[in-house]
Write a protein that holds these residues in place. Structure first.
Motif, PDB file in Angstrom:
ATOM      1  N   ASP A 219       0.808  -1.225   0.000  1.00 41.77           N
ATOM      2  CA  ASP A 219       0.000   0.000   0.000  1.00 41.77           C
ATOM      3  C   ASP A 219       0.840   1.273   0.000  1.00 41.77           C
ATOM      4  N   ALA A 220       1.938   1.268  -0.703  1.00 34.95           N
ATOM      5  CA  ALA A 220       2.679   2.516  -0.902  1.00 34.95           C
ATOM      6  C   ALA A 220       1.965   3.344  -1.969  1.00 34.95           C
ATOM      7  N   PRO A 221       1.625   4.595  -1.713  1.00 34.43           N
ATOM      8  CA  PRO A 221       0.964   5.409  -2.737  1.00 34.43           C
ATOM      9  C   PRO A 221       1.845   5.663  -3.954  1.00 34.43           C
ATOM     10  N   GLY A 222       3.164   5.644  -3.763  1.00 36.79           N
ATOM     11  CA  GLY A 222       4.098   5.812  -4.870  1.00 36.79           C
ATOM     12  C   GLY A 222       4.607   4.466  -5.349  1.00 36.79           C
ATOM     13  N   ASN A 223       5.906   4.375  -5.556  1.00 30.64           N
ATOM     14  CA  ASN A 223       6.528   3.124  -5.982  1.00 30.64           C
ATOM     15  C   ASN A 223       6.769   2.217  -4.781  1.00 30.64           C
ATOM     16  N   GLY A 224       6.648   0.916  -5.021  1.00 29.57           N
ATOM     17  CA  GLY A 224       6.933  -0.005  -3.934  1.00 29.57           C
ATOM     18  C   GLY A 224       8.380   0.086  -3.507  1.00 29.57           C
ATOM     19  N   ILE A 225       9.301  -0.128  -4.450  1.00 35.61           N
ATOM     20  CA  ILE A 225      10.736   0.029  -4.213  1.00 35.61           C
ATOM     21  C   ILE A 225      11.288   0.903  -5.323  1.00 35.61           C
ATOM     22  N   ILE A 226      12.019   1.945  -4.956  1.00 35.17           N
ATOM     23  CA  ILE A 226      12.650   2.820  -5.941  1.00 35.17           C
ATOM     24  C   ILE A 226      14.159   2.697  -5.790  1.00 35.17           C
ATOM     25  N   VAL A 227      14.845   2.534  -6.910  1.00 32.36           N
ATOM     26  CA  VAL A 227      16.288   2.306  -6.911  1.00 32.36           C
ATOM     27  C   VAL A 227      16.961   3.396  -7.731  1.00 32.36           C
ATOM     28  N   LEU A 228      17.801   4.177  -7.062  1.00 30.96           N
ATOM     29  CA  LEU A 228      18.554   5.254  -7.703  1.00 30.96           C
ATOM     30  C   LEU A 228      20.040   5.052  -7.445  1.00 30.96           C
ATOM     31  N   GLY A 229      20.435   3.808  -7.247  1.00 31.10           N
ATOM     32  CA  GLY A 229      21.706   3.503  -6.607  1.00 31.10           C
ATOM     33  C   GLY A 229      22.928   3.568  -7.486  1.00 31.10           C
ATOM     34  N   LEU A 230      24.011   2.998  -6.960  1.00 32.77           N
ATOM     35  CA  LEU A 230      25.332   3.095  -7.571  1.00 32.77           C
ATOM     36  C   LEU A 230      25.473   2.258  -8.834  1.00 32.77           C
ATOM     37  N   GLY A 231      24.580   1.293  -9.009  1.00 34.53           N
ATOM     38  CA  GLY A 231      24.711   0.398 -10.148  1.00 34.53           C
ATOM     39  C   GLY A 231      25.385  -0.904  -9.797  1.00 34.53           C
ATOM     40  N   ASP A 232      25.415  -1.232  -8.515  1.00 36.64           N
ATOM     41  CA  ASP A 232      25.791  -2.582  -8.091  1.00 36.64           C
ATOM     42  C   ASP A 232      24.670  -3.133  -7.213  1.00 36.64           C
ATOM     43  N   ASN A 233      23.430  -2.838  -7.643  1.00 39.17           N
ATOM     44  CA  ASN A 233      22.249  -3.099  -6.824  1.00 39.17           C
ATOM     45  C   ASN A 233      21.549  -4.379  -7.252  1.00 39.17           C
ATOM     46  N   THR A 234      21.265  -5.235  -6.259  1.00 39.63           N
ATOM     47  CA  THR A 234      20.509  -6.455  -6.490  1.00 39.63           C
ATOM     48  C   THR A 234      19.290  -6.439  -5.579  1.00 39.63           C
ATOM     49  N   VAL A 235      18.106  -6.530  -6.184  1.00 43.75           N
ATOM     50  CA  VAL A 235      16.824  -6.449  -5.476  1.00 43.75           C
ATOM     51  C   VAL A 235      16.089  -7.743  -5.721  1.00 43.75           C
ATOM     52  N   TYR A 236      15.835  -8.529  -4.664  1.00 43.67           N
ATOM     53  CA  TYR A 236      15.266  -9.852  -4.889  1.00 43.67           C
ATOM     54  C   TYR A 236      14.429 -10.316  -3.703  1.00 43.67           C
ATOM     55  N   ASN A 237      13.540 -11.286  -3.993  1.00 41.72           N
ATOM     56  CA  ASN A 237      12.704 -11.942  -2.977  1.00 41.72           C
ATOM     57  C   ASN A 237      11.809 -10.972  -2.218  1.00 41.72           C
ATOM     58  N   ASN A 238      11.432  -9.865  -2.835  1.00 41.54           N
ATOM     59  CA  ASN A 238      10.540  -8.916  -2.170  1.00 41.54           C
ATOM     60  C   ASN A 238       9.091  -9.138  -2.599  1.00 41.54           C
ATOM     61  N   TYR A 239       8.163  -8.949  -1.679  1.00 38.85           N
ATOM     62  CA  TYR A 239       6.739  -8.891  -1.991  1.00 38.85           C
ATOM     63  C   TYR A 239       6.325  -7.425  -2.017  1.00 38.85           C
ATOM     64  N   ILE A 240       5.806  -6.994  -3.156  1.00 35.25           N
ATOM     65  CA  ILE A 240       5.398  -5.605  -3.352  1.00 35.25           C
ATOM     66  C   ILE A 240       3.938  -5.626  -3.776  1.00 35.25           C
ATOM     67  N   ILE A 241       3.057  -5.145  -2.924  1.00 35.73           N
ATOM     68  CA  ILE A 241       1.625  -5.338  -3.094  1.00 35.73           C
ATOM     69  C   ILE A 241       0.909  -3.991  -3.116  1.00 35.73           C
ATOM     70  N   ASN A 242       0.121  -3.782  -4.159  1.00 38.77           N
ATOM     71  CA  ASN A 242      -0.794  -2.643  -4.250  1.00 38.77           C
ATOM     72  C   ASN A 242      -0.061  -1.302  -4.235  1.00 38.77           C
ATOM     73  N   ALA A 243       1.018  -1.202  -4.981  1.00 39.49           N
ATOM     74  CA  ALA A 243       1.715   0.082  -5.105  1.00 39.49           C
ATOM     75  C   ALA A 243       0.860   1.059  -5.901  1.00 39.49           C
ATOM     76  N   GLY A 244       0.868   2.317  -5.497  1.00 46.42           N
ATOM     77  CA  GLY A 244       0.083   3.335  -6.184  1.00 46.42           C
ATOM     78  C   GLY A 244       0.674   3.764  -7.508  1.00 46.42           C
ATOM     79  N   GLU A 245       1.963   3.532  -7.707  1.00 53.07           N
ATOM     80  CA  GLU A 245       2.595   3.804  -8.991  1.00 53.07           C
ATOM     81  C   GLU A 245       3.205   2.493  -9.502  1.00 53.07           C
ATOM     82  N   HIS A 246       4.501   2.407  -9.639  1.00 53.60           N
ATOM     83  CA  HIS A 246       5.127   1.199 -10.163  1.00 53.60           C
ATOM     84  C   HIS A 246       5.537   0.263  -9.024  1.00 53.60           C
ATOM     85  N   GLY A 247       5.560  -1.022  -9.324  1.00 46.26           N
ATOM     86  CA  GLY A 247       6.032  -1.959  -8.317  1.00 46.26           C
ATOM     87  C   GLY A 247       7.485  -1.676  -7.973  1.00 46.26           C
ATOM     88  N   ILE A 248       8.339  -1.662  -8.996  1.00 41.99           N
ATOM     89  CA  ILE A 248       9.742  -1.274  -8.861  1.00 41.99           C
ATOM     90  C   ILE A 248      10.023  -0.194  -9.894  1.00 41.99           C
TER      91      ILE A 248
END
Length: 485
Positions: free
Chosen positions: A327-356
């Motif tokens: 229930d995030a009104p925006g993005n569930g997870i937002i990544v603006l990182g360094l470029g060595d980022n690994t995002v895994y095994n997350n449950y993202i439910i009912n995001a108001g914008e994008h899931g990731i």
């Protein structure tokens, strides 16, 4: 307030009871490998490590034995002090390493700790005594609990075994702030609520004092875990500066914020934060964000774009895994990182914008990787990639259910380089055959189309699932955050 260790499951229980059955034939597919897509060209994915990355066992370091008990017993005779309710400040300049600061049960006002210096092997321990301690201040007060120039210390609400959250921080603009060159600390088993702004903040903003500048100070070896944070005006947890690339303008010119190294944020529950549930910035190495529950963040953001679930911000690398964001009104997870980022095994439910959502800013690294996430009913895209300067975006083994835009994986333009395969896209969550999705039980039933339909992601470090169940080392993976066992 006493809440059980297994509160994560209980809090997540009323998750999104909906049926997305369509009248037409459901759109069920497993994506074919797309290889790399860039203006019609195809290249090999060079980001996969040949010998395999270090993998993390999420079942370790999650329970909370009191590892300080032995040290406290040894030092209890000669190096303890008790903070009286009338004391608003403790100057630890003369305290030896390994000292124990006891705070007795009851309600008290704000507390400032300054100049406390333990060592890595003998940290100074701040702990409740005799029961629960409630720190109380108005939302307009600067803080409820603050450190200045402190290093190698632990703030632990574990003083009484019958009280899970031994410290309650109620009010303050920033309820808990690790400030003014504080480093090498641990915060656990505290409840934070009714913050005017952030619940827990850890950073030293750069100023005209050169000691605060990047290269002169690094905040390192930070652990924030097993805390309950709710009803904050801004971020639930806010770590590091958000302007890693451009710095901060001051009266002496632009100055650059300090690095954060070896940061672990795990097993926290954040409910009803005004802005992001968790926001990390400038965490340049050793950053891991895992096993957190973020429910209803971003309910009253002070600016646009501040209503996401988890933000992996500028200057931040590392791993973000095994989190629940709902229930995030925006993005569930937002990544603006360094470029060595690994995002895994997350449950993202009912995001108001994008899931990731991923965007490339200061991104010198080789990849963004999005693996084995389960994204259900985002109002925008399942995975939105604006990351044009990243050498490779890897989107593999994700479950994406009913994206509102109709696009499971959306590249901003052809400059976004993408390797995508084995993603399960559908309009109906029931086709996944979770044991009880609406009730928060995300284990898979036998016969799930997610079982054994994924690419092997072990070499990317995805060795366990959302529940800590070990995945196969060789052969087919299950798609999504959980595996069938």
């Amino acid at each position: 307030m006493k809440l059980p260790e297994k509160m994560l499951t209980a809090l997540a229980a009323p998750l999104l009871a909906f049926s997305l059955m369509m009248c037409a034939k459901p759109n069920i597919k497993v994506d074919k490998p797309l290889s790399v897509v860039q203006e019609g060209t195809t290249k090999a994915d060079t980001t996969a490590p040949g010998a395999g990355e270090a993998v993390i066992d999420p079942s370790t370091d999650l329970d909370l034995p009191d590892t300080t008990a032995g040290l406290r017993a040894i030092n209890a005779i000669t190096t303890t002090i008790t903070v009286q309710p009338s004391q608003w400040m403790i100057d630890g300049s003369t305290l030896p390493a390994g000292a124990i600061i006891y705070i007795p049960a009851g309600t008290r006002g704000a507390l400032l700790l300054k100049n406390i210096k333990g060592t890595a092997s003998q940290p100074v321990i701040i702990v409740n005594k005799g029961g629960q301690v409630r720190f109380s201040a108005s939302k307009t007060a600067s803080y409820v609990f603050k450190t200045q120039n402190c290093k190698n210390f632990k703030v632990l609400g574990t003083g009484v075994s019958s009280t899970y959250y031994g410290f309650v921080m109620d009010g303050g603009n920033i309820s808990v702030t690790m400030d003014d060159l504080s480093s090498d600390f641990e915060i656990s088993n505290i409840e934070v609520k009714n913050s005017g702004f952030a619940g827990i903040m850890a950073k030293t903003d750069p100023s005209c004092d050169k000691a605060t500048w990047r290269g002169n100070f690094t905040m390192a070896n930070v652990k924030i875990h097993h805390n309950y944070i709710h009803d904050t005006g801004g971020e639930g947890i806010y770590i590091g500066n958000s302007f890693y690339q451009d710095g901060v303008s001051t009266s002496c010119g632009k100055v650059m914020p300090h690095d954060v190294k070896n940061l672990k944020v795990y097993k926290n529950t954040i409910i009803s934060s005004g802005c992001e549930g968790i926001q990390i910035g400038s965490a340049t190495s050793g950053c891991e964000v895992y096993y957190n529950t973020v429910l209803s963040p971003g309910r009253s953001p002070f600016a646009s774009g501040q209503n996401n679930g988890i933000q992996i911000g500028e200057g931040t690398g590392g791993k973000c895994f095994n989190n629940l964001v709902k229930d995030a009104p925006g993005n569930g997870i937002i990544v603006l990182g360094l470029g060595d980022n690994t995002v895994y095994n997350n449950y993202i439910i009912n995001a108001g914008e994008h899931g990731i959502f991923a965007d490339s800013r200061y991104t010198p690294g080789p990849y963004f990787r999005f693996l084995n996430n389960t994204i259900v009913q985002p109002k925008g895209d399942g995975v939105k990639l604006n990351s044009t300067t990243i050498p490779m975006n890897v989107v593999v083994n994700n479950v994406i259910i009913r994206p509102g835009s109709g696009q499971a994986i959306h590249r901003m333009n052809s400059d976004v380089k993408l390797t995508a395969s084995n993603n399960y896209v559908n309009d109906d969550v029931n086709t996944c055959k979770f044991v009880n999705f609406a009730g928060g039980n995300y284990h898979l039933q036998a016969g799930s189309p997610l079982s054994k339909a994924g690419a092997n992601a072990y070499t990317y470090g995805v060795a366990y699932d959302y529940y800590g169940v070990k995945r196969t080392i060789a052969g087919a993976f299950d798609i999504g955050a959980t595996t069938f066992k």
